[in-house]
Design an enzyme around this catalytic site. Structure first.
Site, PDB file in Angstrom:
ATOM      1  CD  GLU A 186      -2.888   1.136   2.359  1.00 50.13           C
ATOM      2  OE1 GLU A 186      -3.493   2.185   2.673  1.00 50.13           O
ATOM      3  OE2 GLU A 186      -3.088   0.055   2.937  1.00 50.13           O
ATOM      4  CD  GLU A 192      -8.565  -4.896   5.847  1.00 48.57           C
ATOM      5  OE1 GLU A 192      -7.464  -4.493   6.253  1.00 48.57           O
ATOM      6  OE2 GLU A 192      -9.530  -4.153   5.623  1.00 48.57           O
ATOM      7  NE  ARG A 197      -9.616  -0.199   9.974  1.00 47.82           N
ATOM      8  CZ  ARG A 197     -10.827  -0.342   9.463  1.00 47.82           C
ATOM      9  NH1 ARG A 197     -11.618  -1.320   9.882  1.00 47.82           N
ATOM     10  NH2 ARG A 197     -11.277   0.485   8.545  1.00 47.82           N
TER      11      ARG A 197
END
Length: 923
Positions: free
Chosen positions: A396, A855, A474
């Site tokens: 990423e 995920e 998160r």
């Protein structure tokens, strides 16, 4: 009198002399190793263990002390001491795990002793020392059985048009090409005529000033063209996806081992790599910080702490009947994609243009950073991504540190330049999943209801910030797990260390937060001696509840997944069978655990929840789609073609996606956060609906015509047959200051039940059974979704049970290849593996009522971890030890064995922290 055993037949001496028997006693009379006495035969001990004998079992001195001893239980007791004396492994010995290795030696001797005794009893050579039936399990071997599996999903509705591909379990469109080797990856592109190869010079120090970098010897070596350093970068040398705090090429100091200092360009990879190793670098070493606890002691952090707080924490603890404290570590994880980082830059010799073929999840970020480093406009750089051989978040952002030097070299020399990392180069420099450390204080009632939680979360960030802030955010968002906690405070800290910068990884902090939540839930059930399932059910969210970040739970299917999983796995029956097995077996234990998951879908950074698509219909009726998502094996392109098939009402055979490029769809978000099907699918759906609206008049005029007829008619009527569309997820945005807003578009739910068997003497384990129920809404493609669930579970299993990163205290990564870093294999698949998709689930917040799936299933592998912990509890109960204990992840054989405390583990007390320099540290 002692009688010499007859060794004249069927004997395997391996250098041994004699063994004696006197009445019912067997005596060892010759020093040696790997001895098994079985009646009148001396055999290689490996036969007793199915070819799995340890390399060291009976050292010479211990054997000398055993000469003449009776073969009875007292021998085991004394050999424990003798073997301990014979195998001194001081704390910090090379290889580490000293207590485990010493304990394992005694454990293997005990297995050996029991094997011999059982054989003697069976042959009636002795009537003494009968082995209890519960001890027989020590000699039973794990063996591989045939794997059974089922996949359950809803079929498409009767009457669905044949050409409508949506919801059908179709195979990945590149599957055949991948299986036959026809699929083209970056390294498969035929070399350009004047192509050069780049190899990096990596730092060999974790924290040091750069005194001198001397490539003079390298430049004289065969095939070498040039050496590039930070001095060759015409634009910016600093970069970062959030804060520009990292250098492309080190200038004055290095902050991790594996940091890129420079690069050698040569005619072949062999020449380039050989010359890179010859570059001489002089350092002035500085003190490194490697682990989280070192960072905490040094107060080495990035920025201020993050806090999510809800309710009255003090009042919650006051109202609690019980309050317990705990802590737990969760190790990092290596991405270990099949294709390592690779970039190919091709300069165009006009206006500074450059085309790059890159294995990246984030073409737009790569384009931007290359342009900034070259000091040119982004419109001169085109990034092309056909496919990746896996990414899992590792591509990423981190591909940028490799792509920019390749682009710099190509621009400097006006020639194509390529670099593909070897596996060890990739592992030492690219970073991985963030290791986490959590401390918690939880208050609860006597019936198991949680009233208060105070949690501190620490993340090992590494040498640059990268994406670490949203990762820990998160984790904080997921620290509630699936449970409604009225009074809560979660604090997050980012630890600055001198290791390779950790980055996005499948789950992006969610698994770490969930692991902490399930750890304190397990502690509550242990403290109350209550069923873990009951404790979870008491605290589980219901429809309409508010999370600790005050987002309401709409269409909350967690209880549906949970109850269906309990039913499908027959958990109540199997739990009783586990109890019976454990009561009858001392040295093999089984455990069973059911774990729910709630995973928020969206980028938590609001601006990233956007996507674009370009859909073009050609005169022959064929359709070409370009969108912002990249294909890394997860089936995104396949799903997007299925979406277009329904929207355009045509067969998939007419639709094609060639590649992802920055000159067709600009400013794209990375393919990450499990949101790519949602975002790109909505953009494609809108584009197709616009095109279908333009074609509809010609369909109405010629209802018996074909798709090709209508397209041709539209073309001759001068109707545009291409549409570019844009989609942004509505109603998103969260503010930490007020703890308000909506960070997630919706939640994906699931539940898994796993049953595990452990060997209490070695720490080995096998997964007997796993049942998964997953809420994917209306599946776009059940075959791909189930494949994603099975793959995520397996990757999560590696995270929870075996993948352990080991590094020296000075920052040298020991686990830098498959020889030292274990990932799951075929033999680790649950013996029975069943996956079911929840029926009748509708999600109005994503394309065609689907849900993200990449995920969320990963953390379901924690059901294996907590099943193993359940099994350990049984072993500890038999040994009279507390059932409350800390088990860090991954639950490696060492950790399982040492947690099963018994008379053998007590022989080797653990060294006190700080009393020695460890051979390795776990991050």
């Amino acid at each position: 009198m002692w009688e010499i055993l007859d060794n004249s037949q069927n004997e395997y001496f391996y250098g041994y002399k004699q063994a004696y028997r006197r009445e019912d006693d067997i005596a060892i009379v010759n020093a040696g190793m790997r001895v098994l006495l079985e009646g009148s035969t001396v055999r290689d001990m490996s036969m007793a263990f199915g070819g799995m004998a340890p390399t060291t079992v009976m050292p010479v001195n211990a054997m000398k002390q055993a000469i003449g001893r009776k073969w009875n239980d007292s021998l085991v007791h004394d050999m424990t001491t003798l073997l301990g004396d014979d195998l001194p492994l001081p704390a910090g010995s090379p290889g580490g795990m000293t207590e485990y290795r010493c304990t394992l030696t005694i454990s293997f001797f005990f297995k050996f002793y029991l094997t011999v005794q059982l054989s003697l009893n069976k042959q009636q050579l002795t009537n003494q020392n009968k082995i209890p039936s519960s001890y027989h399990s020590a000699t039973a071997q794990f063996y591989k059985e045939t794997v059974k599996s089922t996949q359950v999903f809803e079929e498409v509705a009767q009457g669905q048009a044949v050409e409508d591909a949506l919801g059908r379990p179709l195979h990945h469109l590149s599957a055949c090409k991948q299986a036959t080797g026809e699929a083209i990856y970056v390294d498969d592109i035929p070399p350009y005529k004047d192509e050069l190869i780049l190899a990096f010079v990596f730092s060999t120090k974790s924290h040091a000033k750069l005194l001198d970098v001397d490539p003079s010897v390298s430049l004289t070596m065969p095939g070498v063209v040039d050496f590039i350093s930070y001095k060759d970068i015409p634009g910016h040398n600093m970069w970062g996806p959030i804060e520009h705090d990292e250098e492309f090429l080190a200038s004055e100091k290095v902050v991790c081992m594996g940091q890129i200092i420079g690069a050698v360009i040569a005619d072949t990879q062999t020449h380039a790599q050989r010359a890179a190793k010859a570059v001489k670098v002089k350092y002035e070493e500085l003190q490194p910080i490697i682990t989280i606890k070192e960072a905490i002691d040094a107060k080495s952090y990035y920025g201020d702490r993050r806090v999510i707080e809800k309710g009255d924490l003090g009042h919650g603890f006051e109202m609690s009947d019980h309050v317990i404290d705990g802590e737990v570590h969760m190790g990092g994880q290596e991405h270990f994609y099949l294709e390592t980082h690779v970039s190919l830059a091709v300069p165009k010799h006009e206006d500074g243009e450059m085309e790059m073929f890159v294995s990246t999840q984030n073409p737009a970020e790569t384009q931007m950073m290359v342009a900034q480093a070259l000091d040119i406009a982004e419109n001169k750089i085109v990034i092309r991504v056909k496919r990746m051989g896996g990414g899992f978040g590792g591509k990423e952002t981190r591909n940028v540190i490799y792509s920019v030097p390749v682009a710099i070299a190509a621009a400097k020399h006006g020639r194509p330049v390529k670099c593909m990392l070897d596996r060890d180069e990739d592992m030492i420099s690219s970073g991985g999943r963030h290791p986490f450390y959590g401390k918690y204080k939880v208050g609860f009632t006597k019936d198991g209801r949680i009233l208060a939680l105070d949690m501190d979360i620490y993340s090992n960030v590494g040498c640059s910030l990268d994406l670490s802030r949203p990762v820990i955010e998160r984790a904080m968002f997921h620290s509630d797990g699936c449970y409604n906690i009225p009074n809560i405070r979660v604090t997050g800290r980012l630890c600055r260390t001198n290791i390779a910068s950790n980055t996005a990884f499948r789950g992006f902090g969610g698994p770490q937060g969930n692991f902490l939540s399930e750890t304190y839930m397990a502690d509550i059930s242990t403290a109350l001696e209550m069923s873990p399932n009951k404790v979870r059910e008491i605290n589980m969210y219901n429809e309409g509840d508010l999370t600790h970040f005050n987002q309401p739970l709409d269409n909350c299917n967690i209880r549906r997944c949970w109850e269906e999983c309990l039913q499908r796995s027959e958990v109540h029956r199997r739990s009783r069978e586990v109890e019976i097995f454990n009561s009858e077996n001392r040295w093999k234990k089984r455990g069973i655990s059911v774990i729910p998951v709630k995973f928020g879908i969206s980028f938590t950074a609001k601006f990233m929840n956007q996507a674009g698509a370009l859909v073009m219909i050609y005169r022959d009726g064929s359709v070409l789609i370009a969108h912002g998502g990249t294909e890394m094996g997860q089936g995104l392109h396949t799903k997007m073609i299925q979406v277009a098939s329904r929207a355009l009402k045509i067969s998939m055979s007419k639709i094609h996606i060639s590649e992802t490029t920055t000159n067709t769809v600009p400013n794209t978000s990375p393919t990450a956060a499990s949101a790519s099907s949602d975002l790109n699918g909505m953009a494609i759906k809108e584009a197709c609906e616009i095109l279908l609206g333009r074609i509809e008049p010609y369909r109405a005029q010629n209802p018996k015509g074909t798709w090709e007829d209508w397209v041709s008619a539209a073309f001759f009527d001068r109707v545009s047959l291409s549409v570019s569309t844009f989609y942004k997820t509505p109603d998103l945005g969260y503010d930490f200051g007020s703890n308000s807003g909506r960070p997630f578009n919706y939640f994906t739910f699931g539940s898994a039940c796993s049953e595990v068997e452990i060997d209490c003497l070695t720490g080995d384990h096998k997964v007997l059974h796993t049942d998964i129920v997953m809420d994917v809404g209306v599946s776009l493609n059940p075959a791909i979704d189930i494949g994603q669930i099975e793959g995520a579970f397996t990757q999560g299993y590696g995270l929870m049970m075996m993948e352990q990163q080991k590094m020296s205290p000075s920052g040298y990564l020991f686990t830098r290849g498959p020889g030292a870093y274990k990932i799951p294999g075929f033999g680790d698949v649950p013996l029975e593996f069943n996956v079911s998709l929840l029926k009748s689930s509708i999600n109005h917040r994503a394309v065609y009522s689907s849900k993200a799936i990449g995920e969320p299933p990963l953390f379901l592998a924690a059901s294996v971890f907590f099943a193993a912990k359940d099994a350990i509890m049984s072993a500890r109960g038999d040994a009279g030890k507390s059932r409350m204990f800390q088990l860090d992840s991954p639950a490696t054989p060492e950790r399982i064995r040492m947690a099963c405390e018994d008379q053998f583990t007590q022989q080797f007390p653990r060294a006190k922290e700080g009393s020695f320099k460890p051979w390795f540290v776990e991050l």
